[in-house]
Design a protein around this motif. Structure first.
Motif, PDB file in Angstrom:
ATOM      1  N   HIS A  68       0.560  -7.182  12.197  1.00  0.00           N
ATOM      2  CA  HIS A  68       1.349  -7.678  11.023  1.00  0.00           C
ATOM      3  C   HIS A  68       0.037  -8.693  10.191  1.00  0.00           C
ATOM      4  O   HIS A  68       0.115  -8.751   9.599  1.00  0.00           O
ATOM      5  N   HIS A  69      -0.442  -9.614  11.454  1.00  0.00           N
ATOM      6  CA  HIS A  69      -1.782 -10.192  10.841  1.00  0.00           C
ATOM      7  C   HIS A  69      -2.704  -9.634  10.297  1.00  0.00           C
ATOM      8  O   HIS A  69      -3.432 -10.284   9.070  1.00  0.00           O
ATOM      9  N   MET A  70      -2.807  -8.406  10.692  1.00  0.00           N
ATOM     10  CA  MET A  70      -4.197  -7.925   9.595  1.00  0.00           C
ATOM     11  C   MET A  70      -3.431  -7.896   7.958  1.00  0.00           C
ATOM     12  O   MET A  70      -4.390  -7.567   7.637  1.00  0.00           O
ATOM     13  N   HIS A  71      -2.355  -7.098   8.420  1.00  0.00           N
ATOM     14  CA  HIS A  71      -1.731  -6.371   6.941  1.00  0.00           C
ATOM     15  C   HIS A  71      -1.475  -7.508   6.102  1.00  0.00           C
ATOM     16  O   HIS A  71      -1.420  -7.978   4.901  1.00  0.00           O
ATOM     17  N   ALA A  72      -1.389  -9.080   7.270  1.00  0.00           N
ATOM     18  CA  ALA A  72      -1.058 -10.267   6.542  1.00  0.00           C
ATOM     19  C   ALA A  72      -2.390 -10.874   5.822  1.00  0.00           C
ATOM     20  O   ALA A  72      -2.407 -11.386   4.812  1.00  0.00           O
ATOM     21  N   PHE A  73      -3.176 -11.343   6.697  1.00  0.00           N
ATOM     22  CA  PHE A  73      -4.720 -12.135   6.464  1.00  0.00           C
ATOM     23  C   PHE A  73      -5.640 -11.081   6.237  1.00  0.00           C
ATOM     24  O   PHE A  73      -6.710 -11.931   5.530  1.00  0.00           O
ATOM     25  N   ALA A 126     -14.354  -3.520   0.235  1.00  0.00           N
ATOM     26  CA  ALA A 126     -14.550  -3.933   1.455  1.00  0.00           C
ATOM     27  C   ALA A 126     -14.029  -4.881   2.010  1.00  0.00           C
ATOM     28  O   ALA A 126     -13.388  -6.164   1.573  1.00  0.00           O
ATOM     29  N   ALA A 127     -13.747  -4.848   3.249  1.00  0.00           N
ATOM     30  CA  ALA A 127     -12.796  -5.866   3.914  1.00  0.00           C
ATOM     31  C   ALA A 127     -13.037  -6.207   4.859  1.00  0.00           C
ATOM     32  O   ALA A 127     -14.634  -5.091   5.845  1.00  0.00           O
ATOM     33  N   TRP A 128     -13.445  -7.766   5.842  1.00  0.00           N
ATOM     34  CA  TRP A 128     -13.907  -8.162   7.254  1.00  0.00           C
ATOM     35  C   TRP A 128     -12.535  -8.383   8.543  1.00  0.00           C
ATOM     36  O   TRP A 128     -12.499  -9.211   7.598  1.00  0.00           O
ATOM     37  N   ARG A 174      -7.920 -18.858  13.583  1.00  0.00           N
ATOM     38  CA  ARG A 174      -9.185 -18.301  14.329  1.00  0.00           C
ATOM     39  C   ARG A 174      -9.303 -17.218  12.952  1.00  0.00           C
ATOM     40  O   ARG A 174      -9.768 -16.887  12.454  1.00  0.00           O
ATOM     41  N   PHE A 175      -8.080 -17.044  11.716  1.00  0.00           N
ATOM     42  CA  PHE A 175      -8.460 -16.233  10.977  1.00  0.00           C
ATOM     43  C   PHE A 175      -9.133 -16.947   9.745  1.00  0.00           C
ATOM     44  O   PHE A 175      -9.333 -16.599   8.822  1.00  0.00           O
ATOM     45  N   TRP A 176      -8.825 -18.524  10.005  1.00  0.00           N
ATOM     46  CA  TRP A 176      -9.287 -19.268   8.936  1.00  0.00           C
ATOM     47  C   TRP A 176     -10.661 -18.659   8.331  1.00  0.00           C
ATOM     48  O   TRP A 176     -10.908 -18.671   6.761  1.00  0.00           O
ATOM     49  N   LYS A 177     -11.926 -18.774   9.262  1.00  0.00           N
ATOM     50  CA  LYS A 177     -13.247 -18.127   8.523  1.00  0.00           C
ATOM     51  C   LYS A 177     -13.269 -17.759   7.494  1.00  0.00           C
ATOM     52  O   LYS A 177     -14.550 -17.477   7.267  1.00  0.00           O
TER      53      LYS A 177
END
Length: 281
Positions: free
Chosen positions: A119-124, A139-141, A231-234
């Motif tokens: 869910h985190h991956m789909h959202a962020f 592209a995404a990291w 941890r996702f903010w950066k």
């Protein structure tokens, strides 16, 4: 103790586990070594005398699905827990799958953590144009806490149409060419560089919008960090703004129902706390 070496994939573990079940080897006699993992100092590769063979092994499809999902949870004992649950179920102990059981409880906790990480991956996750003619369109990291990339990536294929895209992580990567999903582990260095270097030309506009719509009166630090872990903010365009906005809110901006630059504009002032109470009624 018997060392079981396999390639680190669920299919590799499943094949080894089925063979061990057939030999009747109990969980406490095994040490699982995935990939290039090194075993204990005094452990031996030689197989001990086999236990009682288990004839006609039948494993429920639902259990296999649960084990495959739980295998995405990163933990030193991930493979040993899976075999212990599998062993108990095959032996007739169905309680191993229940939340009230010590093994079942851990299994359910890991399944929940894996679902939440997907869910985190789909959202962020944020795609940016690659800007390279010979590369995917976007592209995404992303830096997941668990091995959820391969199972979570089809979500984006359904939503990006015929656009090609790449998602790279520190461990692995997927590339969608518009028709087929390509998976690589480890992640190629060139893919890492492409994903980390992609720039979104609309990022500044998005940050201005995010800041202008931020409502300091509604800030709840604990809830926000639970729903959007630090941890996702950066890796988010708005990530650098969040600490600043939270700091302003703590410094007194919570009396306003709008962001500072909006509240300073001419017009009727909206009292933040009153507005918050009315919306919660």
């Amino acid at each position: 103790m018997r060392q079981v070496r396999f390639d680190g994939s669920f299919e590799g573990w499943r094949k080894a586990a089925r063979a061990l079940l057939g030999e009747g080897v109990a969980p406490h006699r095994l040490e699982w070594l995935a990939g290039n993992a090194v075993g204990g100092l005094f452990d031996q590769d030689e197989a001990p005398a086999p236990g009682s063979p288990l004839p006609n092994i039948r494993i429920p499809r639902q259990l296999l699905d649960e084990l495959q999902s739980a295998a995405c949870f990163r933990s030193a004992d991930r493979w040993s827990l899976l075999y212990r649950v599998l062993w108990r179920v095959v032996q007739g102990d169905g309680a191993a799958r229940l939340a009230g059981d010590i093994d079942g409880s851990e299994l359910h906790a890991r399944l929940k953590a894996v679902r939440r990480e997907a869910h985190h991956m789909h959202a962020f996750l944020r795609f940016s144009p690659s800007g390279v003619d010979s590369a995917p369109d976007y592209a995404a990291w992303f830096e997941p806490a668990h091995d959820i990339l391969l199972s979570a990536a089809p979500h984006f294929a359904e939503r990006m149409g015929r656009h090609s895209w790449l998602i790279a992580t520190p461990e692995d990567a997927v590339l969608w060419d518009g028709k087929t999903m390509h998976y690589a582990k480890p992640c190629p260095q060139a893919w890492k560089q492409l994903a980390q270097g992609a720039q979104d030309p609309g990022a500044e506009l998005w940050k201005a919008y995010y800041e202008s719509t931020f409502n300091p009166a509604r800030l709840n630090r604990e809830v926000m960090q639970s729903n959007l872990p630090v941890r996702f903010w950066k890796n988010l365009p708005e990530g650098p703004l969040i600490p600043q906005l939270m700091s302003r809110a703590r410094a007194g901006a919570q009396r306003d129902g709008q962001a500072e630059r909006v509240a300073s504009q001419p017009g009727k002032r909206i009292a933040g706390q009153v507005g918050a109470r009315r919306d919660s009624d």
